[in-house]
Enzyme design. Structure first.
Site: not given
Ligand code: 5GP
Length: 181
Positions: A44-45, A100-101, A104, A132, A153-154, A160
Site C-alpha cells: 500500500k506504501g 515504489e515507496d 532499502d 536508502k 525508519f521513515v 507505515d
Molecule cells: P527492501 O526490499 O528494499 O528492503 O524494502 C522495501 C520495502 O520495505 C518498502 O516497500 C517498504 O514497505 C519497506 N521499508 C523500507 N524502509 C522503510 C522505512 O524506513 N519506513 C517504512 N515505513 N517502510 C520501509
C-alpha cells in the site's frame, strides 16, 4: 496533530513532495512518449505518491496494482518476497513503470523486476519516492528517485509503521520510543 506527536522530525514536507513529484512526472512524460505504458503501484506504501504522480503524467497510460510482502509489522526487511496480489491485466508488449515507496535493501524490487520481465513486458523501469542506500543488498537500477533519505525508519505519505501513519502529508522519522516500547 494527534499523529505528529510520534514524529521525531519532518524530513520532506508537503511542498517539496509536490514539487519533486511534478518534476518526475514531466521527465516520465518525455521518456514514454509514443509507448504503451502501464504504471504499477506497489500496495500500500506507494499509493499516495502514485496517485499524485500519475495525474501529472501527460500521456495515455493504464494503472495496475501489485502487493508484495516485505516488512510485516516490524521495521526490518525479511529478505523473502511474496506476491500477495498480482497484476490484473496482461502486460505483454507493454512498458511497465513500477512505482515504489522506498528502496532499502533492494530485495523487493530486484524480485519484482525479474518477475515482470518474465511476464512479457517490453521494458521495466523503477520510480521510487525514496531511496536508502546504507543497507542495499541487491543491485537494482532505479530510474527515477524522488529523494535519498538516511538510514532511519521513515513514515508518512503512504509509508507505515504497523499500518499507521500512512495518511501523514509529509515524510518524517518516527520516534524510536514508538517501536522500541
Ligand atoms: P527492501 O526490499 O528494499 O528492503 O524494502 C522495501 C520495502 O520495505 C518498502 O516497500 C517498504 O514497505 C519497506 N521499508 C523500507 N524502509 C522503510 C522505512 O524506513 N519506513 C517504512 N515505513 N517502510 C520501509
Amino acid at each position: 496533530m494527534r499523529l505528529e506527536k510520534d514524529i521525531e522530525k519532518i524530513l520532506i514536507d508537503q511542498e517539496a513532495l509536490q514539487k519533486r513529484t511534478r518534476e518526475l512526472a514531466e521527465q516520465i512524460t518525455k521518456d514514454y512518449e509514443g509507448k504503451p505504458l502501464t504504471v504499477v503501484a506497489t500496495l500500500k506504501g506507494a499509493v499516495l505518491f502514485f496517485s499524485d504522480l500519475v495525474r501529472w503524467i501527460d500521456l495515455p497510460l493504464q494503472l495496475d496494482f501489485m502487493r508484495v510482502s516485505s516488512y510485516g509489522s516490524g521495521t526490518r526487511s525479511s529478505g523473502a518476497v511474496q506476491i500477495i496480489k498480482d497484476l490484473d491485466a496482461d502486460v505483454t508488449g507493454r512498458h511497465i513503470l513500477i512505482v515504489e515507496d522506498i528502496v532499502d535493501t533492494g530485495n523487493t524490487l530486484a524480485y519484482l523486476y525479474d518477475y515482470l520481465i518474465n511476464r512479457g513486458a517490453v521494458s521495466v523501469r523503477i520510480c521510487t519516492l525514496l531511496e536508502k542506500t546504507a543497507r542495499r543488498e541487491r543491485k537494482v537500477n532505479v530510474d527515477y528517485t524522488g529523494f535519498f533519505v538516511p538510514d532511519e525508519f521513515v513514515v508518512g505519505y503512504g509509508l507505515d509503521y504497523a499500518e499507521d501513519y500512512r495518511n501523514l502529508p509529509f515524510v518524517g522519522v518516527l520516534k524510536r520510543s514508538v517501536y522500541e516500547k
